[in-house]
Scaffold this motif. Structure first.
Motif, PDB file in Angstrom:
ATOM      1  N   THR A   1      39.704  14.051  42.835  1.00  0.00           N
ATOM      2  CA  THR A   1      40.015  14.938  41.706  1.00  0.00           C
ATOM      3  C   THR A   1      39.730  16.379  42.125  1.00  0.00           C
ATOM      4  O   THR A   1      39.170  16.612  43.197  1.00  0.00           O
ATOM      5  CB  THR A   1      39.123  14.643  40.482  1.00  0.00           C
ATOM      6  OG1 THR A   1      37.781  14.963  40.845  1.00  0.00           O
ATOM      7  CG2 THR A   1      39.214  13.216  40.014  1.00  0.00           C
ATOM      8  N   ILE A   2      40.077  17.287  41.228  1.00  0.00           N
ATOM      9  CA  ILE A   2      39.811  18.704  41.500  1.00  0.00           C
ATOM     10  C   ILE A   2      38.297  18.973  41.512  1.00  0.00           C
ATOM     11  O   ILE A   2      37.844  20.017  41.996  1.00  0.00           O
ATOM     12  CB  ILE A   2      40.511  19.585  40.444  1.00  0.00           C
ATOM     13  CG1 ILE A   2      40.561  21.026  40.916  1.00  0.00           C
ATOM     14  CG2 ILE A   2      39.850  19.462  39.082  1.00  0.00           C
ATOM     15  CD1 ILE A   2      41.344  21.966  40.051  1.00  0.00           C
ATOM     16  N   GLY A   3      37.525  18.001  41.026  1.00  0.00           N
ATOM     17  CA  GLY A   3      36.077  18.171  40.944  1.00  0.00           C
ATOM     18  C   GLY A   3      35.451  18.553  42.269  1.00  0.00           C
ATOM     19  O   GLY A   3      34.568  19.401  42.321  1.00  0.00           O
ATOM     20  N   ILE A   4      35.932  17.948  43.345  1.00  0.00           N
ATOM     21  CA  ILE A   4      35.341  18.209  44.662  1.00  0.00           C
ATOM     22  C   ILE A   4      35.550  19.686  45.054  1.00  0.00           C
ATOM     23  O   ILE A   4      34.653  20.321  45.601  1.00  0.00           O
ATOM     24  CB  ILE A   4      35.917  17.233  45.738  1.00  0.00           C
ATOM     25  CG1 ILE A   4      35.339  17.512  47.123  1.00  0.00           C
ATOM     26  CG2 ILE A   4      37.416  17.256  45.824  1.00  0.00           C
ATOM     27  CD1 ILE A   4      33.896  17.189  47.269  1.00  0.00           C
ATOM     28  N   VAL A   5      36.720  20.221  44.727  1.00  0.00           N
ATOM     29  CA  VAL A   5      37.011  21.626  45.062  1.00  0.00           C
ATOM     30  C   VAL A   5      36.067  22.533  44.278  1.00  0.00           C
ATOM     31  O   VAL A   5      35.445  23.451  44.827  1.00  0.00           O
ATOM     32  CB  VAL A   5      38.492  21.971  44.732  1.00  0.00           C
ATOM     33  CG1 VAL A   5      38.797  23.415  45.048  1.00  0.00           C
ATOM     34  CG2 VAL A   5      39.440  21.054  45.492  1.00  0.00           C
ATOM     35  N   MET A   6      35.932  22.233  42.991  1.00  0.00           N
ATOM     36  CA  MET A   6      35.087  23.080  42.149  1.00  0.00           C
ATOM     37  C   MET A   6      33.611  22.928  42.521  1.00  0.00           C
ATOM     38  O   MET A   6      32.872  23.917  42.567  1.00  0.00           O
ATOM     39  CB  MET A   6      35.327  22.728  40.684  1.00  0.00           C
ATOM     40  CG  MET A   6      36.729  23.131  40.286  1.00  0.00           C
ATOM     41  SD  MET A   6      37.283  22.285  38.852  1.00  0.00           S
ATOM     42  CE  MET A   6      36.520  23.232  37.650  1.00  0.00           C
ATOM     43  N   ALA A   7      33.215  21.688  42.806  1.00  0.00           N
ATOM     44  CA  ALA A   7      31.820  21.452  43.196  1.00  0.00           C
ATOM     45  C   ALA A   7      31.509  22.221  44.480  1.00  0.00           C
ATOM     46  O   ALA A   7      30.444  22.835  44.603  1.00  0.00           O
ATOM     47  CB  ALA A   7      31.580  19.964  43.406  1.00  0.00           C
ATOM     48  N   TYR A   8      32.450  22.219  45.403  1.00  0.00           N
ATOM     49  CA  TYR A   8      32.232  22.924  46.676  1.00  0.00           C
ATOM     50  C   TYR A   8      32.052  24.428  46.432  1.00  0.00           C
ATOM     51  O   TYR A   8      31.133  25.040  46.977  1.00  0.00           O
ATOM     52  CB  TYR A   8      33.421  22.674  47.617  1.00  0.00           C
ATOM     53  CG  TYR A   8      33.357  23.518  48.864  1.00  0.00           C
ATOM     54  CD1 TYR A   8      32.418  23.263  49.863  1.00  0.00           C
ATOM     55  CD2 TYR A   8      34.220  24.594  49.053  1.00  0.00           C
ATOM     56  CE1 TYR A   8      32.337  24.051  50.992  1.00  0.00           C
ATOM     57  CE2 TYR A   8      34.150  25.382  50.179  1.00  0.00           C
ATOM     58  CZ  TYR A   8      33.215  25.108  51.149  1.00  0.00           C
ATOM     59  OH  TYR A   8      33.135  25.896  52.260  1.00  0.00           O
ATOM     60  N   PHE A   9      32.918  24.987  45.597  1.00  0.00           N
ATOM     61  CA  PHE A   9      32.811  26.436  45.324  1.00  0.00           C
ATOM     62  C   PHE A   9      31.455  26.777  44.695  1.00  0.00           C
ATOM     63  O   PHE A   9      30.829  27.766  45.057  1.00  0.00           O
ATOM     64  CB  PHE A   9      33.928  26.898  44.395  1.00  0.00           C
ATOM     65  CG  PHE A   9      35.273  26.997  45.073  1.00  0.00           C
ATOM     66  CD1 PHE A   9      35.370  27.387  46.394  1.00  0.00           C
ATOM     67  CD2 PHE A   9      36.434  26.709  44.381  1.00  0.00           C
ATOM     68  CE1 PHE A   9      36.603  27.480  47.025  1.00  0.00           C
ATOM     69  CE2 PHE A   9      37.676  26.802  45.000  1.00  0.00           C
ATOM     70  CZ  PHE A   9      37.760  27.181  46.319  1.00  0.00           C
TER      71      PHE A   9
ATOM     72  N   GLN B   1      25.612  19.020  36.720  1.00  0.00           N
ATOM     73  CA  GLN B   1      27.024  18.658  36.533  1.00  0.00           C
ATOM     74  C   GLN B   1      27.711  18.467  37.878  1.00  0.00           C
ATOM     75  O   GLN B   1      28.506  17.556  38.066  1.00  0.00           O
ATOM     76  CB  GLN B   1      27.762  19.748  35.746  1.00  0.00           C
ATOM     77  CG  GLN B   1      27.222  20.011  34.373  1.00  0.00           C
ATOM     78  CD  GLN B   1      27.297  18.789  33.485  1.00  0.00           C
ATOM     79  OE1 GLN B   1      28.292  18.078  33.476  1.00  0.00           O
ATOM     80  NE2 GLN B   1      26.238  18.524  32.750  1.00  0.00           N
ATOM     81  N   VAL B   2      27.391  19.367  38.827  1.00  0.00           N
ATOM     82  CA  VAL B   2      27.994  19.285  40.162  1.00  0.00           C
ATOM     83  C   VAL B   2      27.618  17.958  40.824  1.00  0.00           C
ATOM     84  O   VAL B   2      28.468  17.274  41.394  1.00  0.00           O
ATOM     85  CB  VAL B   2      27.547  20.489  41.028  1.00  0.00           C
ATOM     86  CG1 VAL B   2      27.919  20.291  42.480  1.00  0.00           C
ATOM     87  CG2 VAL B   2      28.162  21.770  40.499  1.00  0.00           C
ATOM     88  N   ARG B   3      26.346  17.585  40.718  1.00  0.00           N
ATOM     89  CA  ARG B   3      25.899  16.325  41.319  1.00  0.00           C
ATOM     90  C   ARG B   3      26.622  15.134  40.689  1.00  0.00           C
ATOM     91  O   ARG B   3      27.022  14.203  41.374  1.00  0.00           O
ATOM     92  CB  ARG B   3      24.374  16.170  41.160  1.00  0.00           C
ATOM     93  CG  ARG B   3      23.598  17.020  42.168  1.00  0.00           C
ATOM     94  CD  ARG B   3      22.144  16.593  42.212  1.00  0.00           C
ATOM     95  NE  ARG B   3      21.429  16.974  41.018  1.00  0.00           N
ATOM     96  CZ  ARG B   3      20.817  18.142  40.839  1.00  0.00           C
ATOM     97  NH1 ARG B   3      20.826  19.032  41.808  1.00  0.00           N
ATOM     98  NH2 ARG B   3      20.182  18.420  39.728  1.00  0.00           N
ATOM     99  N   GLN B   4      26.817  15.195  39.362  1.00  0.00           N
ATOM    100  CA  GLN B   4      27.531  14.107  38.678  1.00  0.00           C
ATOM    101  C   GLN B   4      28.958  13.996  39.192  1.00  0.00           C
ATOM    102  O   GLN B   4      29.480  12.913  39.415  1.00  0.00           O
ATOM    103  CB  GLN B   4      27.567  14.370  37.177  1.00  0.00           C
ATOM    104  CG  GLN B   4      26.335  13.871  36.462  1.00  0.00           C
ATOM    105  CD  GLN B   4      26.359  14.202  34.982  1.00  0.00           C
ATOM    106  OE1 GLN B   4      27.412  14.524  34.429  1.00  0.00           O
ATOM    107  NE2 GLN B   4      25.219  14.134  34.341  1.00  0.00           N
TER     108      GLN B   4
END
Lengths: 355, 125
Positions: free
Chosen positions: A317-325, A306-309
């Motif tokens: 989007t907020i996705g980058i913040v969450m993916a980083y964490f 999911q992170v890679r997607q």
């Protein structure tokens, strides 16, 4: 769209640059190949984890080095919180709650051991985090509480007092803090979900996607462990699963529960969601420890997919913040696993099978 | 200690006020001279109505081409610059590459400027 670009231009670039500086697979291999723990730790010189070298050299205590990693992870969240919009800050704050809840769970376990089982806790209590994360939690007051009433008193003024208070009768009756821990987990996920609901539509969609996967991973883990290790009934087990955001419910849950084999359960729960699942499950061993390691590996791969997607999708989007964490947590976890494996002198092959 | 965001807002507000004051000051100094010149020109000029209309719209088009180009470049540089600063802060070695992207955004105002010059060059005298 212009709004989302200006909201995330800075943080997106900053975090992508940080992601590119994470420990490379070659470096991880070098760490695994290190002949001793000391040499593995020395390899960290010149990396973002250099502080560990100092601590370990001074104290020779790996657990203290782990505590330092935890502090580092918390400071990352606080740092990022300063660079994002107010609504994203609320999500990051809710994510910080995870550390507070985990630390409180560890403290409660020690309190239970000391106050109710009269066991020694001095050696382990030094590894608890004693800095305030979000609420004013007095770790030493909790540990020195003699009775459950003292425990509630020491938590007064925090949102945890009513949660713990409700679980005291069950704890006394069953001599376990199990339900207390589950109630704290539920509190964390509720708070997180409430913070997510305030995000704008595109962010909300991404946050739902990633946290649903994370909650599902938690639920699958619980489902397999609780069913196999504690022999819970379906009703009892359902009570311990996180309901908000989970796709594992209704007929899917009961179908998975009716399976005897952990591999079968996994393939029912993740069918169509994880590519390469069958190949991974093909490596399932007969012993329970090996099975649990593989299950953790499968679930971790599910989350990473999911992170890679998200990283390959629209960047603002907020996705980058969450993916980083998630990636950072994974990196720290990998490091801790390797260092502990080196401490116990595990072979390279065994270390690799656990990553 | 005030919040960094509040501090930033105050500073932006202060720079805006100073800019407006400087512009007003320049206006006050140069205004009377320009006004006198305009009166003189109006008396001297004997342009045809059509040519005057064309010139009026051409000047507006030139102003719009340059102005909108500048606003576009400003917005683009704001975002690209923020991203560049974020990345450079973590990896200083990519500063050169990041500046290329800022220069690309800067190109927008150059297009606007050239367009404005072309329009001005075609105004009937």
């Amino acid at each position: 769209m212009a709004g989302s670009v200006s909201r995330y231009a800075f943080i997106n670039a900053k975090l992508r640059a940080r992601i590119s500086k994470m420990l490379e697979p070659e470096f991880i291999s070098t760490l695994i190949r290190s002949p001793s723990l000391n040499e593995a730790i020395q390899q960290l010189q010149g990396t973002p984890f250099a502080a560990l070298v100092d601590i370990y050299t001074k104290t020779g205590d790996l657990k203290l080095a782990e505590l330092e990693l935890l502090k580092k992870e918390i400071s990352l969240y606080r740092d990022i919180k300063n660079h994002v919009a107010d609504d994203v800050q609320q999500v990051v704050t809710a994510m910080l709650l995870r550390f507070e809840v985990e630390n409180l769970k560890n403290t409660l376990r020690l309190w239970f051991e000391s106050a109710l089982r009269q066991g020694p806790i001095i050696d382990t209590s030094v590894y608890l985090l004693r800095q305030n994360i979000l609420n004013d939690i007095k770790i030493d007051s909790i540990l020195s509480a003699k009775t459950p009433e003292d425990l509630i008193d020491s938590l007064k003024g925090t949102p945890y007092a009513p949660i713990i208070s409700l679980q005291i009768p069950w704890m006394l009756e069953n001599k376990s803090v199990f339900r207390m821990e589950i109630a704290l987990d539920h509190y964390f996920y509720d708070e997180l979900w409430n913070a997510i609901e305030k995000l704008p539509p595109r962010d909300l969609d991404i946050a739902h996607r990633i946290f649903s996967v994370e909650i599902d991973v938690q639920n699958i883990n619980r489902l397999i462990r609780f069913k196999n290790s504690y022999d819970f009934s379906f009703e009892e087990l359902s009570r311990y699963l996180i309901t908000k955001g989970s796709k594992i419910k209704g007929p899917l849950l009961s179908k998975a529960f009716s399976q005897k084999d952990a591999g079968e359960m996994l393939s029912i729960l993740l069918e169509g969601s994880l590519s390469g699942l069958k190949t991974m499950l093909g490596q399932m061993s007969d012993n329970q420890a090996g099975q649990l390691t593989l299950i953790e590996k499968v679930l971790s791969e599910y989350l990473m997919q999911q992170v890679r997607q998200i990283l390959a999708g629209y960047p603002f989007t907020i996705g980058i913040v969450m993916a980083y964490f998630i990636l950072k947590r994974n990196e720290i976890q990998t490091l801790i696993t390797i260092l502990n494996a080196k401490y116990y002198g595990l072979s390279e092959e065994r270390i690799r099978s656990r990553l | 200690m005030s919040h960094p965001k509040e501090k930033f807002k105050k500073r932006v507000g202060l720079s805006l006020i100073i800019t407006v004051l400087v512009l007003l000051f320049i206006g006050v100094i140069n205004g009377p001279a320009l006004l006198a010149q305009t009166h003189e020109t109006t008396e001297k000029a004997a342009l045809g109505t059509n040519e005057a209309e064309v010139a009026k719209f051409a000047l507006m088009a030139a102003a719009a081409a340059f102005g909108l180009g500048a606003i576009g470049a400003g917005l683009a540089i704001g975002n690209v610059g923020a991203a560049a600063m974020g990345a450079i802060g973590e990896k200083p070695e990519i500063a050169g590459q990041a500046l290329i992207f800022i220069a690309l955004a800067e190109g927008l105002v150059v297009f606007g400027f050239i367009t404005a010059l072309m329009i001005l060059g075609n105004i009937p005298q």
